[in-house]
Design a protein around this motif. Structure first.
Motif, PDB file in Angstrom:
ATOM      1  N   VAL A 193       0.852  -1.187   0.000  1.00  0.00           N
ATOM      2  CA  VAL A 193       0.000   0.000   0.000  1.00  0.00           C
ATOM      3  C   VAL A 193       0.886   1.235   0.000  1.00  0.00           C
ATOM      4  CG1 VAL A 193      -1.785   1.277   1.247  1.00  0.00           C
ATOM      5  CG2 VAL A 193      -1.817  -1.234   1.238  1.00  0.00           C
ATOM      6  N   VAL A 194       0.686   2.113  -0.959  1.00  0.00           N
ATOM      7  CA  VAL A 194       1.486   3.332  -1.053  1.00  0.00           C
ATOM      8  C   VAL A 194       0.916   4.351  -0.073  1.00  0.00           C
ATOM      9  CG1 VAL A 194       2.336   5.157  -2.564  1.00  0.00           C
ATOM     10  CG2 VAL A 194       1.986   2.845  -3.467  1.00  0.00           C
ATOM     11  N   ALA A 195       1.669   4.669   0.963  1.00  0.00           N
ATOM     12  CA  ALA A 195       1.179   5.527   2.041  1.00  0.00           C
ATOM     13  C   ALA A 195       1.405   6.998   1.718  1.00  0.00           C
ATOM     14  CB  ALA A 195       1.883   5.163   3.347  1.00  0.00           C
ATOM     15  N   GLY A 196       0.659   7.860   2.419  1.00  0.00           N
ATOM     16  CA  GLY A 196       0.879   9.297   2.374  1.00  0.00           C
ATOM     17  C   GLY A 196       0.283  10.020   1.201  1.00  0.00           C
ATOM     18  N   MET A 197      -0.557   9.372   0.415  1.00  0.00           N
ATOM     19  CA  MET A 197      -1.122   9.998  -0.779  1.00  0.00           C
ATOM     20  C   MET A 197      -2.464  10.677  -0.518  1.00  0.00           C
ATOM     21  SD  MET A 197       1.068   9.341  -3.223  1.00  0.00           S
ATOM     22  CE  MET A 197       0.165   9.488  -4.764  1.00  0.00           C
ATOM     23  N   TRP A 198      -3.165  10.276   0.528  1.00  0.00           N
ATOM     24  CA  TRP A 198      -4.551  10.707   0.740  1.00  0.00           C
ATOM     25  C   TRP A 198      -4.579  11.974   1.577  1.00  0.00           C
ATOM     26  CZ3 TRP A 198      -8.617   9.671  -1.901  1.00  0.00           C
ATOM     27  CH2 TRP A 198      -9.904   9.846  -1.388  1.00  0.00           C
ATOM     28  N   VAL A 199      -4.939  13.092   0.969  1.00  0.00           N
ATOM     29  CA  VAL A 199      -4.978  14.376   1.678  1.00  0.00           C
ATOM     30  C   VAL A 199      -6.388  14.967   1.670  1.00  0.00           C
ATOM     31  CG1 VAL A 199      -2.560  14.863   1.182  1.00  0.00           C
ATOM     32  CG2 VAL A 199      -4.327  15.662  -0.415  1.00  0.00           C
ATOM     33  N   ALA A 200      -7.382  14.168   1.337  1.00  0.00           N
ATOM     34  CA  ALA A 200      -8.755  14.654   1.202  1.00  0.00           C
ATOM     35  C   ALA A 200      -9.298  15.141   2.536  1.00  0.00           C
ATOM     36  CB  ALA A 200      -9.650  13.543   0.660  1.00  0.00           C
ATOM     37  N   ARG A 201     -10.147  16.172   2.468  1.00  0.00           N
ATOM     38  CA  ARG A 201     -10.858  16.653   3.655  1.00  0.00           C
ATOM     39  C   ARG A 201     -12.194  15.945   3.820  1.00  0.00           C
ATOM     40  NH1 ARG A 201      -6.385  17.701   4.068  1.00  0.00           N
ATOM     41  NH2 ARG A 201      -5.411  19.682   4.625  1.00  0.00           N
ATOM     42  N   GLY A 202     -12.786  15.511   2.709  1.00  0.00           N
ATOM     43  CA  GLY A 202     -13.961  14.666   2.779  1.00  0.00           C
ATOM     44  C   GLY A 202     -13.539  13.214   2.777  1.00  0.00           C
ATOM     45  N   LEU A 203     -14.295  12.368   3.486  1.00  0.00           N
ATOM     46  CA  LEU A 203     -13.950  10.951   3.606  1.00  0.00           C
ATOM     47  C   LEU A 203     -12.485  10.770   4.007  1.00  0.00           C
ATOM     48  CD1 LEU A 203     -15.847   9.521   0.488  1.00  0.00           C
ATOM     49  CD2 LEU A 203     -16.543   9.352   2.888  1.00  0.00           C
ATOM     50  N   SER A 204     -12.053  11.592   4.931  1.00  0.00           N
ATOM     51  CA  SER A 204     -10.643  11.549   5.337  1.00  0.00           C
ATOM     52  C   SER A 204     -10.279  10.227   5.991  1.00  0.00           C
ATOM     53  CB  SER A 204     -10.338  12.709   6.290  1.00  0.00           C
ATOM     54  OG  SER A 204     -11.168  12.649   7.447  1.00  0.00           O
ATOM     55  N   GLU A 205     -11.282   9.529   6.551  1.00  0.00           N
ATOM     56  CA  GLU A 205     -11.029   8.252   7.212  1.00  0.00           C
ATOM     57  C   GLU A 205     -11.050   7.076   6.229  1.00  0.00           C
ATOM     58  OE1 GLU A 205     -15.507   8.900   7.975  1.00  0.00           O
ATOM     59  OE2 GLU A 205     -13.841   9.859   6.929  1.00  0.00           O
ATOM     60  N   ILE A 206     -11.220   7.358   4.929  1.00  0.00           N
ATOM     61  CA  ILE A 206     -11.243   6.318   3.894  1.00  0.00           C
ATOM     62  C   ILE A 206     -10.074   6.563   2.936  1.00  0.00           C
ATOM     63  CG2 ILE A 206     -12.651   5.117   2.172  1.00  0.00           C
ATOM     64  CD1 ILE A 206     -14.004   5.044   4.783  1.00  0.00           C
ATOM     65  N   PRO A 207      -8.831   6.356   3.381  1.00  0.00           N
ATOM     66  CA  PRO A 207      -7.697   6.579   2.468  1.00  0.00           C
ATOM     67  C   PRO A 207      -7.836   5.715   1.225  1.00  0.00           C
ATOM     68  CG  PRO A 207      -7.014   5.330   4.401  1.00  0.00           C
ATOM     69  CD  PRO A 207      -8.386   5.829   4.684  1.00  0.00           C
ATOM     70  N   SER A 208      -7.669   6.333   0.071  1.00  0.00           N
ATOM     71  CA  SER A 208      -7.923   5.651  -1.206  1.00  0.00           C
ATOM     72  C   SER A 208      -6.779   5.878  -2.178  1.00  0.00           C
ATOM     73  CB  SER A 208      -9.245   6.150  -1.803  1.00  0.00           C
ATOM     74  OG  SER A 208     -10.319   5.928  -0.912  1.00  0.00           O
ATOM     75  N   GLY A 209      -5.587   5.643  -1.710  1.00  0.00           N
ATOM     76  CA  GLY A 209      -4.410   5.802  -2.548  1.00  0.00           C
ATOM     77  C   GLY A 209      -4.108   4.547  -3.338  1.00  0.00           C
ATOM     78  N   PRO A 210      -2.983   4.525  -4.025  1.00  0.00           N
ATOM     79  CA  PRO A 210      -2.629   3.383  -4.876  1.00  0.00           C
ATOM     80  C   PRO A 210      -2.066   2.209  -4.074  1.00  0.00           C
ATOM     81  CG  PRO A 210      -0.982   5.107  -5.063  1.00  0.00           C
ATOM     82  CD  PRO A 210      -2.061   5.660  -4.182  1.00  0.00           C
ATOM     83  N   VAL A 211      -2.139   1.038  -4.693  1.00  0.00           N
ATOM     84  CA  VAL A 211      -1.511  -0.174  -4.169  1.00  0.00           C
ATOM     85  C   VAL A 211      -0.616  -0.740  -5.265  1.00  0.00           C
ATOM     86  CG1 VAL A 211      -1.889  -2.547  -3.379  1.00  0.00           C
ATOM     87  CG2 VAL A 211      -3.391  -0.715  -2.583  1.00  0.00           C
ATOM     88  N   HIS A 212       0.613  -1.094  -4.901  1.00  0.00           N
ATOM     89  CA  HIS A 212       1.546  -1.682  -5.863  1.00  0.00           C
ATOM     90  C   HIS A 212       1.580  -3.191  -5.677  1.00  0.00           C
ATOM     91  CE1 HIS A 212       4.842  -1.966  -8.654  1.00  0.00           C
ATOM     92  NE2 HIS A 212       5.509  -2.681  -7.778  1.00  0.00           N
ATOM     93  N   PHE A 213       1.446  -3.903  -6.776  1.00  0.00           N
ATOM     94  CA  PHE A 213       1.494  -5.361  -6.781  1.00  0.00           C
ATOM     95  C   PHE A 213       2.766  -5.810  -7.505  1.00  0.00           C
ATOM     96  CE2 PHE A 213      -2.911  -4.168  -6.409  1.00  0.00           C
ATOM     97  CZ  PHE A 213      -3.469  -5.098  -5.524  1.00  0.00           C
ATOM     98  N   ASP A 214       3.499  -6.705  -6.878  1.00  0.00           N
ATOM     99  CA  ASP A 214       4.737  -7.227  -7.456  1.00  0.00           C
ATOM    100  C   ASP A 214       4.659  -8.753  -7.458  1.00  0.00           C
ATOM    101  OD1 ASP A 214       7.270  -7.704  -8.392  1.00  0.00           O
ATOM    102  OD2 ASP A 214       8.310  -6.996  -6.593  1.00  0.00           O
ATOM    103  N   GLU A 215       4.127  -9.300  -8.569  1.00  0.00           N
ATOM    104  CA  GLU A 215       3.931 -10.742  -8.710  1.00  0.00           C
ATOM    105  C   GLU A 215       3.121 -11.306  -7.551  1.00  0.00           C
ATOM    106  OE1 GLU A 215       7.743 -12.562  -9.309  1.00  0.00           O
ATOM    107  OE2 GLU A 215       7.998 -11.693 -11.307  1.00  0.00           O
ATOM    108  N   ALA A 216       2.062 -10.601  -7.179  1.00  0.00           N
ATOM    109  CA  ALA A 216       1.185 -11.047  -6.099  1.00  0.00           C
ATOM    110  C   ALA A 216       0.267 -12.161  -6.603  1.00  0.00           C
ATOM    111  CB  ALA A 216       0.356  -9.878  -5.576  1.00  0.00           C
ATOM    112  N   PHE A 217       0.126 -13.204  -5.815  1.00  0.00           N
ATOM    113  CA  PHE A 217      -0.702 -14.337  -6.216  1.00  0.00           C
ATOM    114  C   PHE A 217      -2.183 -13.952  -6.154  1.00  0.00           C
ATOM    115  CE2 PHE A 217      -3.212 -18.127  -5.187  1.00  0.00           C
ATOM    116  CZ  PHE A 217      -2.879 -18.939  -6.263  1.00  0.00           C
ATOM    117  N   ALA A 218      -2.964 -14.408  -7.144  1.00  0.00           N
ATOM    118  CA  ALA A 218      -4.393 -14.097  -7.193  1.00  0.00           C
ATOM    119  C   ALA A 218      -5.121 -15.240  -7.891  1.00  0.00           C
ATOM    120  CB  ALA A 218      -4.632 -12.784  -7.949  1.00  0.00           C
TER     121      ALA A 218
END
Length: 371
Positions: A193-218
């Motif tokens: 999870v890429v931290a520190g990207m969410w600076v929104a004043r609305g829905l501040s408790e719902i951080p919605s930044g990017p996630v990086h996947f590196d050969e993650a199993f699915a």
């Protein structure tokens, strides 16, 4: 954790029993706060769409203490199946959203994930889940077959609560350019999870930044292209609009309380206009339920119409509430200020003129006008 858990035999914790509900709806929405003005408890009036008796899930929402996102995710982990009816789901989401859009924003994707997996014939997953289907960015998520499953590599934008969820259904591109839906364990290796990207004043408790996947199993859910082509994709989009509608109801209730306490002509005029907008939104949602149940809906067109109707109503209600109430509640009423900020951000999931263009394009394919 298991990415896809085995079916459990337990009944849904919100299932109706023979014992009548002891819930008595309060005459006012009550929001309890701690000394810092923070959310503590939800006590909500039911937000009706179709009317009639409340469904089991809506009753459970009315009777349950949800003290914010943590409680919402804890409850999500207990749920064993999605609500029995779409009407019950949408009313429950609207009821929650009328009090706290953040709580609704946390619950809605998990309920959507359960419905998607059930439609695909997959068992209920362990834990709290999200649905990450936004596209974009310079490092798009790609899927390739690997070791009896699939491997995901790339960056997925707009991944709400990824740092607190257990798993997610994620869309990714295949080598031939088509798209698939994949179940992935967000606690497994290869997921960052890429931290520190969410600076929104609305829905501040719902951080919605990017996630990086590196050969993650699915594991793939459904066939290639199934997720986006199924009618449920459109119905899920209307479910989000039910959340917007609930948030607008919460703002409307604040205006109604002010008009009841100290009416004046301008305040009453705004209240009347807000009522028109809310009723138009409610009727759009109710008609959608009727058309879906009748099997006569064209999914994409219906979803675009309903979402546009509700989004426009929300934007005007926010504006009219500001005109009606002035700056005081935005500055001094924590619940109202949060609700307005939350709704302004949440409703931007409707892409305004771009979505209207898409609706117009769908209608213009026919030589016969739809009205």
């Amino acid at each position: 954790m298991q990415v896809l858990a085995k079916p459990g035999a337990a009944s849904a914790p919100y299932a109706r029993t023979a014992t009548p509900s002891t819930h008595t709806p309060p005459s006012r929405v009550r929001v309890d706060r701690d000394d810092d003005g923070c959310w503590l408890r939800m006590s909500a009036l039911r937000v009706e769409i179709l009317g009639g008796e409340a469904g089991a899930f809506t009753e459970a929402v009315l009777e349950r203490d949800l003290r914010g996102v943590d409680d919402a995710l804890a409850w999500a982990r207990e749920l064993t199946e999605p609500p029995a009816s779409r009407a019950d789901l949408w009313e429950a989401l609207a009821t929650v959203a009328a009090v706290d859009l953040g709580v609704a924003r946390a619950l809605e994707p998990h309920l959507d994930a359960m419905e998607i997996l059930a439609s695909a014939g997959k068992p209920r997953p362990d834990g709290a889940w999200g649905v990450f289907a936004a596209e974009g960015g310079d490092d798009p998520l790609r899927a390739s077959e690997s070791g009896g499953g699939w491997s995901l590599t790339g960056t997925k934008p707009w991944c709400s609560l990824a740092d607190r969820l257990d798993g997610a259904l994620v869309t990714a591109a295949l080598a031939d350019g088509s798209r698939g839906l994949f179940a992935v364990d967000l606690t497994a290796p290869g997921v960052t999870v890429v931290a520190g990207m969410w600076v929104a004043r609305g829905l501040s408790e719902i951080p919605s930044g990017p996630v990086h996947f590196d050969e993650a199993f699915a594991r793939m859910v459904g066939q290639t292209g199934w997720y986006l082509s199924r009618p449920g994709f459109a119905w899920g989009g209307i479910g989000v609009a039910a959340c917007w509608f609930g948030g607008a109801v919460g703002i409307g209730r604040t205006v109604h309380a002010a008009a009841s306490a100290k009416p004046n002509p301008h305040l009453l005029a705004h209240l009347g206009a807000i009522d028109e907008l809310l009723q138009s939104s409610r009727r759009a949602l109710a008609e959608a339920l009727t058309l879906i149940d009748a099997g006569t809906a064209e999914p994409r067109v219906l979803a675009k119409r309903v979402r546009a109707t509700v989004a426009r109503a929300c934007e005007e209600i926010v504006s009219r509430a500001g005109h009606a109430l002035g700056p005081a509640p935005l500055a001094l009423d924590a619940a109202h200020a949060k609700r307005v900020a939350d709704l302004q951000l949440y409703v931007r999931q409707h892409h305004a003129e771009r979505d209207q263009e898409s609706l117009g394009e769908a209608l213009a394919r026919s030589t016969v006008a739809p009205w």
